[in-house]
Motif scaffolding. Structure first.
Motif, PDB file in Angstrom:
ATOM      1  N   GLN A   1       3.320   0.536   6.698  1.00 46.68           N
ATOM      2  CA  GLN A   1       2.198   1.230   7.328  1.00 46.68           C
ATOM      3  C   GLN A   1       2.427   2.737   7.185  1.00 46.68           C
ATOM      4  OE1 GLN A   1       1.780  -0.220  11.334  1.00 46.68           O
ATOM      5  NE2 GLN A   1       1.005  -2.183  10.631  1.00 46.68           N
ATOM      6  N   PRO A   2       2.279   3.246   5.976  1.00 47.16           N
ATOM      7  CA  PRO A   2       2.614   4.648   5.702  1.00 47.16           C
ATOM      8  C   PRO A   2       1.690   5.625   6.425  1.00 47.16           C
ATOM      9  CG  PRO A   2       1.524   3.670   3.817  1.00 47.16           C
ATOM     10  CD  PRO A   2       1.770   2.568   4.794  1.00 47.16           C
ATOM     11  N   ARG A   3       2.295   6.711   6.871  1.00 46.73           N
ATOM     12  CA  ARG A   3       1.537   7.772   7.535  1.00 46.73           C
ATOM     13  C   ARG A   3       1.637   9.088   6.780  1.00 46.73           C
ATOM     14  NH1 ARG A   3       2.724   7.610  13.797  1.00 46.73           N
ATOM     15  NH2 ARG A   3       1.324   9.365  13.570  1.00 46.73           N
ATOM     16  N   LEU A   4       2.645   9.222   5.925  1.00 44.71           N
ATOM     17  CA  LEU A   4       2.822  10.470   5.175  1.00 44.71           C
ATOM     18  C   LEU A   4       2.139  10.433   3.811  1.00 44.71           C
ATOM     19  CD1 LEU A   4       6.568  11.150   6.006  1.00 44.71           C
ATOM     20  CD2 LEU A   4       4.547  12.234   7.002  1.00 44.71           C
ATOM     21  N   ILE A   5       2.412   9.405   3.038  1.00 45.72           N
ATOM     22  CA  ILE A   5       1.751   9.243   1.741  1.00 45.72           C
ATOM     23  C   ILE A   5       0.801   8.065   1.871  1.00 45.72           C
ATOM     24  CG2 ILE A   5       2.023   8.773  -0.706  1.00 45.72           C
ATOM     25  CD1 ILE A   5       4.685  10.174  -0.579  1.00 45.72           C
ATOM     26  N   VAL A   6      -0.469   8.390   1.915  1.00 45.70           N
ATOM     27  CA  VAL A   6      -1.517   7.431   2.240  1.00 45.70           C
ATOM     28  C   VAL A   6      -2.261   7.020   0.970  1.00 45.70           C
ATOM     29  CG1 VAL A   6      -3.624   7.109   3.592  1.00 45.70           C
ATOM     30  CG2 VAL A   6      -1.771   8.508   4.503  1.00 45.70           C
ATOM     31  N   THR A   7      -2.604   5.750   0.898  1.00 48.88           N
ATOM     32  CA  THR A   7      -3.417   5.248  -0.209  1.00 48.88           C
ATOM     33  C   THR A   7      -4.887   5.438   0.124  1.00 48.88           C
ATOM     34  OG1 THR A   7      -1.778   3.543  -0.703  1.00 48.88           O
ATOM     35  CG2 THR A   7      -3.993   3.210  -1.592  1.00 48.88           C
ATOM     36  N   GLU A   8      -5.603   6.077  -0.770  1.00 50.20           N
ATOM     37  CA  GLU A   8      -7.053   6.168  -0.678  1.00 50.20           C
ATOM     38  C   GLU A   8      -7.592   5.137  -1.660  1.00 50.20           C
ATOM     39  OE1 GLU A   8      -9.238   8.074   1.158  1.00 50.20           O
ATOM     40  OE2 GLU A   8      -7.489   8.647   2.335  1.00 50.20           O
TER      41      GLU A   8
END
Length: 70
Positions: free
Chosen positions: A48-55
């Motif tokens: 559940q990444p918060r720094l490098i986010v997938t768009e």
């Protein structure tokens, strides 16, 4: 790359172009693997990444605030 363009979506082809020594057609999933490895190193919870986010449909972005070091 992300530090130079925080909060900007960088698509896979752009990231491949910025990686030295890579041919985009041969390594179209290389970026996904690199992002996964980077997340395991810097995220508290890589699933559940918060720094490098997938768009989705766009690419990846650095969601953190970035300041220049003095």
């Amino acid at each position: 790359m992300f530090l130079d363009a925080p909060r900007t979506v960088l698509d896979r082809s752009r990231l491949l172009d910025l990686m030295a020594g890579r041919e985009a057609k041969a390594y179209d999933r290389a970026i996904d693997n690199q992002i996964s490895r980077l997340r395991r190193k810097i995220e508290d919870d890589p699933k559940q990444p918060r720094l490098i986010v997938t768009e989705w449909g766009g690419g990846y972005l650095l969601a953190a605030e970035v300041e220049a070091a003095q």
